[in-house]
Design a protein around this motif. Structure first.
Motif, short mmCIF file in Angstrom:
data_model
loop_
_atom_site.label_atom_id
_atom_site.label_comp_id
_atom_site.label_asym_id
_atom_site.label_seq_id
_atom_site.Cartn_x
_atom_site.Cartn_y
_atom_site.Cartn_z
N SER A 3 0.83 -1.20 0.00
CA SER A 3 0.00 0.00 0.00
C SER A 3 0.86 1.25 0.00
O SER A 3 2.05 1.21 0.35
N ARG A 173 -5.13 14.71 -9.60
CA ARG A 173 -6.46 14.69 -8.98
C ARG A 173 -7.52 14.60 -10.07
O ARG A 173 -7.27 14.93 -11.23
N ARG A 174 -8.69 14.16 -9.68
CA ARG A 174 -9.81 14.11 -10.61
C ARG A 174 -10.36 15.53 -10.81
O ARG A 174 -10.55 16.26 -9.85
N ASP A 180 -14.28 14.13 -14.57
CA ASP A 180 -13.65 13.40 -13.46
C ASP A 180 -12.46 12.54 -13.89
O ASP A 180 -12.06 11.61 -13.19
N VAL A 182 -8.48 11.91 -14.33
CA VAL A 182 -7.33 12.32 -13.53
C VAL A 182 -6.40 13.19 -14.37
O VAL A 182 -6.07 12.83 -15.51
N GLU A 268 -5.94 16.98 -1.19
CA GLU A 268 -6.77 16.11 -0.37
C GLU A 268 -6.13 14.74 -0.26
O GLU A 268 -5.21 14.39 -1.01
N TRP A 269 -6.63 13.94 0.67
CA TRP A 269 -6.02 12.62 0.93
C TRP A 269 -6.08 11.74 -0.30
O TRP A 269 -5.21 10.89 -0.50
N LYS A 270 -7.09 11.92 -1.17
CA LYS A 270 -7.23 11.07 -2.35
C LYS A 270 -6.36 11.52 -3.52
O LYS A 270 -6.26 10.80 -4.53
N ASP A 271 -5.74 12.68 -3.43
CA ASP A 271 -4.87 13.17 -4.49
C ASP A 271 -3.50 12.48 -4.40
O ASP A 271 -3.04 12.15 -3.30
N ARG A 272 -2.86 12.29 -5.53
CA ARG A 272 -1.50 11.77 -5.54
C ARG A 272 -0.54 12.94 -5.63
O ARG A 272 -0.60 13.74 -6.56
#
Length: 288
Positions: A3, A173-174, A180, A182, A268-272
């Motif tokens: 992970s 990010r999306r 949406d 990336v 944000e946490w979901k962004d790479r």
């Protein structure tokens, strides 16, 4: 598959155990904390990390570099910083944007900082410095890529010259307006000085740690430079508008939690979020 969280912990462990300060086989220049030049000594701009990095190379570099810094106009570091910026950054035009100066409201571009270093070293009869992007060569495998960049750093430090490293933050990010999908965006650019590195890579090394001089606040910190071998990414080579977006795994990546200037806005946490080892100013960049 490991992970993202576990990979980050592994990298931090590698960063700690392989720090140049913990190795008897390291190359470094002596750095006195109280003598580090803070970019905020130049009060006309908050984005003077490039010129401040040049100043720190002179302050902690070879004896002739230290002598050159002492010969600058001014009796203190603040006055010398202003002389440095006025002479080599606020007078000559930018190479990429000739209507602007080398130091603009958002800092100094890669090739402009390299040009300023060339002009300065030539005027003061100092060892020549070259600049170059650190993107992967065509067909270059990760071990060779890692070894080449490490070689630039170790060669420079062996000569008593701490190299100047450009770091860039990118975010994936999306994007709602793109249905949406990336999309990668460039987020931050910052200059630091490498003051220490392990002398040689070991067989099987996935990366290596470096000691840094951080001009934003004027302190020492540590980072870990490594080759990404799992996930592709995109990264900007050059400036927005004039640069080129490269795909695949075009640069080495960097974990530098102590370099606060690299933190992206509104991530944000979901962004790479990635940081690339983008550009280097040193004696032998690009040499075979």
């Amino acid at each position: 598959m490991i992970s993202v969280g576990h990979r980050f912990l592994i990298l931090l462990a590698l960063l700690w155990t392989s720090s140049p300060a913990r190795s008897g086989e390291s190359l470094s220049v002596p750095v006195e904390d109280s003598a580090i030049i803070d970019q905020h000594l130049f009060k006309d701009s908050k984005n003077a990390c490039g010129p401040a990095s040049v100043a720190n190379v002179l302050r902690f570099g070879s004896p002739e570099m230290q002598e050159a810094w002492e010969r600058f106009v001014g009796r203190d570091d603040e006055t010398r910083m202003r002389f440095l910026i006025d002479r080599w950054f606020r007078t000559p035009p930018s190479l990429e944007f000739p209507t602007k100066k080398r130091l603009s409201f958002d800092g100094v571009l890669e090739e402009d900082l390299a040009a300023a270093c060339r002009d300065l070293t030539e005027q003061y009869d100092l060892p020549a410095l070259q600049g170059g992007f650190l993107d992967r060569l065509e067909g270059e495998k990760s071990p060779a890529f890692l070894a080449r960049i490490h070689g630039y750093l170790s060669d420079s430090l062996e000569r008593g010259i701490p190299p100047i490293l450009s770091l860039k933050t990118h975010v994936a990010r999306r994007v709602e307006r793109l249905d949406d999908e990336v999309a990668w965006t460039y987020s931050a650019h910052h200059w630091v000085v490498v003051s220490g590195v392990r002398k040689e890579l070991r067989i099987g090394d996935l990366g290596f740690s470096v000691d840094l001089i951080e001009p934003n606040g004027g302190y020492r910190t540590t980072a870990f430079i490594y080759a990404e071998n799992l996930l592709n990414f995109r990264a900007l080579k050059g400036s927005e508008g004039n640069g080129e977006w490269l795909s695949g795994r075009p640069f080495l990546l960097v974990q530098a939690p102590g370099v606060l200037s690299l933190r992206p806005d509104e991530a944000e946490w979901k962004d790479r979020v990635i940081v690339t080892a983008n550009y280097l100013i040193a004696p032998s960049v690009g040499a075979p």
